[in-house]
Write a protein that holds these residues in place. Sequence first.
Motif, PDB file in Angstrom:
ATOM      1  N   SER A  24       0.157   8.942  -4.094  1.00 60.66           N
ATOM      2  CA  SER A  24      -0.348   7.572  -4.092  1.00 60.66           C
ATOM      3  C   SER A  24       0.212   6.855  -3.111  1.00 60.66           C
ATOM      4  O   SER A  24       1.264   6.899  -2.628  1.00 60.66           O
ATOM      5  N   VAL A  25      -0.754   5.977  -2.451  1.00 61.07           N
ATOM      6  CA  VAL A  25      -0.440   5.250  -1.346  1.00 61.07           C
ATOM      7  C   VAL A  25      -0.609   3.728  -1.666  1.00 61.07           C
ATOM      8  O   VAL A  25      -1.489   3.320  -2.348  1.00 61.07           O
ATOM      9  N   ALA A  26       0.286   2.879  -1.511  1.00 58.43           N
ATOM     10  CA  ALA A  26       0.108   1.457  -1.720  1.00 58.43           C
ATOM     11  C   ALA A  26      -0.089   0.764  -0.199  1.00 58.43           C
ATOM     12  O   ALA A  26       1.240   0.958   0.627  1.00 58.43           O
ATOM     13  N   VAL A  27      -0.686  -0.144  -0.043  1.00 57.94           N
ATOM     14  CA  VAL A  27      -0.865  -0.861   1.333  1.00 57.94           C
ATOM     15  C   VAL A  27      -0.790  -2.285   1.000  1.00 57.94           C
ATOM     16  O   VAL A  27      -1.665  -2.892   0.278  1.00 57.94           O
ATOM     17  N   ARG A  28       0.246  -3.042   1.409  1.00 59.42           N
ATOM     18  CA  ARG A  28       0.439  -4.377   1.360  1.00 59.42           C
ATOM     19  C   ARG A  28      -0.341  -5.102   2.637  1.00 59.42           C
ATOM     20  O   ARG A  28      -0.011  -4.901   3.778  1.00 59.42           O
ATOM     21  N   VAL A  78      -2.120  -5.921  -2.831  1.00 61.08           N
ATOM     22  CA  VAL A  78      -1.863  -4.654  -2.693  1.00 61.08           C
ATOM     23  C   VAL A  78      -3.085  -3.636  -3.065  1.00 61.08           C
ATOM     24  O   VAL A  78      -3.550  -3.731  -3.961  1.00 61.08           O
ATOM     25  N   LEU A  79      -3.326  -2.798  -2.091  1.00 61.43           N
ATOM     26  CA  LEU A  79      -4.578  -1.814  -2.217  1.00 61.43           C
ATOM     27  C   LEU A  79      -3.759  -0.446  -2.427  1.00 61.43           C
ATOM     28  O   LEU A  79      -2.757   0.197  -1.758  1.00 61.43           O
ATOM     29  N   THR A  80      -4.095   0.358  -3.473  1.00 61.36           N
ATOM     30  CA  THR A  80      -3.708   1.793  -3.689  1.00 61.36           C
ATOM     31  C   THR A  80      -4.732   2.569  -3.518  1.00 61.36           C
ATOM     32  O   THR A  80      -6.090   2.387  -4.004  1.00 61.36           O
ATOM     33  N   PHE A  81      -4.451   3.827  -3.357  1.00 64.49           N
ATOM     34  CA  PHE A  81      -5.353   4.994  -3.359  1.00 64.49           C
ATOM     35  C   PHE A  81      -4.596   6.240  -3.499  1.00 64.49           C
ATOM     36  O   PHE A  81      -3.505   6.232  -3.319  1.00 64.49           O
ATOM     37  N   VAL A 127      -1.881  -5.814   7.759  1.00 66.48           N
ATOM     38  CA  VAL A 127      -1.246  -5.083   6.859  1.00 66.48           C
ATOM     39  C   VAL A 127       0.397  -5.285   7.044  1.00 66.48           C
ATOM     40  O   VAL A 127       0.834  -5.294   8.252  1.00 66.48           O
ATOM     41  N   THR A 128       1.042  -5.418   5.927  1.00 66.67           N
ATOM     42  CA  THR A 128       2.415  -5.934   6.116  1.00 66.67           C
ATOM     43  C   THR A 128       3.305  -4.782   5.621  1.00 66.67           C
ATOM     44  O   THR A 128       4.737  -5.079   5.689  1.00 66.67           O
ATOM     45  N   GLY A 129       2.801  -3.887   4.749  1.00 65.81           N
ATOM     46  CA  GLY A 129       3.791  -2.669   4.479  1.00 65.81           C
ATOM     47  C   GLY A 129       2.926  -1.548   3.976  1.00 65.81           C
ATOM     48  O   GLY A 129       1.787  -1.949   3.168  1.00 65.81           O
ATOM     49  N   VAL A 130       3.607  -0.383   3.991  1.00 64.27           N
ATOM     50  CA  VAL A 130       2.731   0.472   3.683  1.00 64.27           C
ATOM     51  C   VAL A 130       3.673   1.544   3.140  1.00 64.27           C
ATOM     52  O   VAL A 130       4.848   1.904   3.498  1.00 64.27           O
ATOM     53  N   ALA A 159       6.261  -1.878   0.320  1.00 66.85           N
ATOM     54  CA  ALA A 159       4.849  -2.185   0.201  1.00 66.85           C
ATOM     55  C   ALA A 159       4.687  -2.577  -1.193  1.00 66.85           C
ATOM     56  O   ALA A 159       3.914  -3.222  -1.365  1.00 66.85           O
ATOM     57  N   LEU A 160       5.368  -2.078  -2.171  1.00 64.97           N
ATOM     58  CA  LEU A 160       5.077  -2.448  -3.614  1.00 64.97           C
ATOM     59  C   LEU A 160       6.135  -3.922  -4.111  1.00 64.97           C
ATOM     60  O   LEU A 160       5.615  -4.457  -5.130  1.00 64.97           O
ATOM     61  N   GLY A 161       6.776  -4.363  -3.208  1.00 64.84           N
ATOM     62  CA  GLY A 161       7.527  -5.572  -3.425  1.00 64.84           C
ATOM     63  C   GLY A 161       8.622  -5.353  -4.565  1.00 64.84           C
ATOM     64  O   GLY A 161       8.854  -6.239  -5.337  1.00 64.84           O
TER      65      GLY A 161
END
Lengths: 113, 902
Positions: free
Chosen positions: B724-728, B545-548, B580-583, B627-629
């Motif tokens: 904050s955004v999480a990208v799986r 997961v990438l976050t920004f 990308v599987t989830g945002v 996205a965060l599971g």
Amino acid sequence: MQIDLLQGTLDMLILKALTGGAMHGYAVASWLQRTTDDALRVEEGSLYPALHRMTRRGWVKSEWGVSENNRRAKFYTLTAEGRRQLKEEFSAWERLTEAVAKVLHAQPAAQGA
Amino acid sequence: MSWMIDRYQALRSLLRRGHLEDEVAEELEFHLAMRAEEYVAQGMTPEEARAEALRRFGSMDAYRKQTHQIDEDMARERRRTEIWDMVRRETRQALRSLARSPSFAVVAVLTLALGLGATTALYSVVDAVVLRPLPYDAPEQLVWLDSAVPGVAPDARWGLSEAGYLHFAREARGLASVGAFEVDNGSFATSDGALRVDVATVTASVMDVLRARPALGSLITPETDTPDARRVAVLGYDFWVRQYGADSRVLGTSVRLDDEPTEIIGVMARGLELPDDTVDVWMPLRLDPASRPVNVHGLSAIGRLKDGTSLGQAQAEITAMSARFPELFPSAYGESFMRETGFNTWVTPLAKHVVGDVDRVLWILLGSVALVLLIACANVANLFLVRSEARRRELAVRSALGAARGDLAWHALTESLLLCLVAYGLGLLLAHGALRLLVTLEPSGLPRLEEVGLGWHGAVVAAVLCVMAGVVFGLFPLARTGADVAALRESGRGLSASRRRNLMRGGMVVGQVGLAVVLLAAAGLMLRSYWTLHAVDPGLKPENVLTFDIVLPRTRYTNYDEVNRFHRELVSRLEALPGVTGVGAGSRLPLRDFGGCAGLSAEGVTPKGGLPPCLPVVGTAPGYFRALGIPLLQGRELTWEDLDRKADGVVVTKALAERMWPGEDALGKGIRGQGNGPPYYHVIGVAGDLRAHGLDKPPAEAVFFPLAPAAKDLPLWGPRRAVSVAVRTATTRPESLTPDVRRILSELDATVPLANVQTMERAVAKSPSVARATFTLFLLGIAGSMALLLSAVGLYGVIAFIVGQRRGEMGIRMALGARAAQVAGMVVLQSLRFTTLGIVLGLVGALAMGQVMSALLFEVSASDPLVLAAVCGVLVMLAMLAAYGPARRAARVDPAEVLRSE
């Protein structure tokens, strides 16, 4: 009459006195007095500081010994450094006296001419 | 100590003034006597002669003064050269002697340098974080003000309400000034796009409290701090340098901050920041005294005590003022609320607030490295002993031949001091490197990191340790030379009267092993804590997961629809990226500053003291949980379609559902914000246990609202600006998405800055509980391994030495029929004997250490038997290993050869 010594001249005279060999302070004073027929006024109180100073500068070295009349006295000897110093001071002195003499004997030039 | 007296006298006679004065007086007396004699010869009486001699001599006083001065100068000079000569001579000798045993010198220097370096580095950290005063004028007067309600989970510290702040600021007599501030992120327009900046909005009084001075222009004044004043900003010094190259022409210019024109009126003095935060831009808070929201706590507040006011007095006054809240603000603070909750406002020294409880960790770590230094010193002492053993004959012979004890001691001291000096230099280099590494590693949870560095404090402490070590090492092997001399006299080879020496050596090894047990146990406990902590299920899946973080400018995104539209567009564009599987977008991500709470009423629940529990409220956009599971145990989350309809669903965590509605079905239950406004939000989903506040904390009670809630009665969070955004992703390197993220964002809105791009895994690793455990484990691990290594070396050295000493005895035993294995076993047994004694002592220390560090441990007992057993096992193995070499050597002793040489 007595002449006050020029600053620094005392050192030179003491060095000269010691060229004759090891001497204690009293002997140096007596020799100077004798040689100048009492003309030069050497304050004995400044003789010893001068000797100390010269010891420190390495011009003379001191050593305790026994005097003519069997007393403990401190004898001063000229070092090589001291000899060199005397030579320098002597020639400087000669140049000075010559120069002064020239001036004193010269005819002053007229002002403006 | 007689040698010292000798030295002292030698030095004294060198400078003895009395002696010189005697000489001068004698010389003078001789002169006067000679002169007097001369006058007597001329016929004066002895009295007259004496008087005349004195008169002729001139000023006695001037003479004395002059000679005295000359002698003083002379003596001083002589002393200088003599001492210098002596130092040079001794140093040369010491160097020569050390060069003859280079391995000894190298091992001793390295051991000491390691110990010194570690201690100095840790001391420097403690100094910077705990000991050094905060970088403000008269920092001891600064206090932190915080309203708190004990026992209201999860965040009992609330900050001040605006009304509370104004009340304290106006009325408190014990405080010279009180200031309030908020820290937020803003968007700062630059020529190449938007920049995310840390904005501090502060009351003008904050400038007084911190005694702030401008580097340029002016600061925030009461005139600029009113609701209708024009928008002005003061730049932080570092930001000014970074962004404007320290150009003073920036004054008076207008910039776009959150897309609004703002005039720059000044630059803050260098190094001045808020206590917990760095500040890029300072802006006036512009509180409106007329509106004065009373029930919203959230302002940070600092104050400065008046001269002569103690903390206790200030606290008493603030407590009394807080007790009047029901009378002053009856709508917000009921009598029963005050009575039942213990609401109060606390005055804490600012330094304590900033440092928190980190000082405990640091002191423990400093203690640990100090123990390592102690072990290192024991090792070096041992080296010196062994070396002096080798030179004992030489020393004894020299001593017997009349070498002064003082000389021998002097040599030994020069040698050890020289070694220590080199070790000192190396140690400082090591410490410097370690500190640099520490700062770049940025362990979060360590406050004031920017101030950490090798300062003169650390250098001085190291120097003191070093000189102490040098003196001890240099002198104590000599303590027994006297006995050696006696032994030498008695027998030609003798020198076997070394029982006491062996005792000392054995004691040292036992001590080393003991200390190693303590350190290893500490490291072991920490390791178990660390493992346990990592085994905790955080309730989300941080992998891939990438976050920004982004900030929406306030002016452009003012209402529900604008905010929702932006988020929806952003999410759908990110979802379209390959892999990308989830945002998910949210106001907060778990384990990343998940604090901040709002009082919420739950349907059918009567809160304690009429006070709605303060619960973390998180704004989420659809896709957040996936996205965060984070698993949804029941129900579902909102969809974009729901949001279009302004649906009122919320998701709560399992922990919250269980506390609010125990034994009931949470789905469909109502949740309302403060105030008596109409709509309940309704629970449409229950999320699994989520350790959002830290892996070591209980599962969080949280309510997940829509990111831009439609309801009007939730004053705390209008449209969310900082998101904050999480990208799986499907890849294990989610950071490879960064360029795409940057591109999409700039296409969507160039005024929205991108910041804090990092993987979720890194965010978890940097969360305070994990970061602290990692940091502590890292340092304790280093300390423990060093202790282990050094003890092994020490043990080996002593065993090897004993074997060397007992060769004769072993030869005889073997000649009498002992087998090689028996002799070897004897050696191993000896090693085990030392180790066992050390372990027993060390276990006592380890139990004590466990108590001290129990606060750092996570679900591990301070006397965890597994750890202690493992440590004992390791040390027993170490004892065998250390004995291996010497034992083999012992087994190979040739009895015939030994007997011959006897």
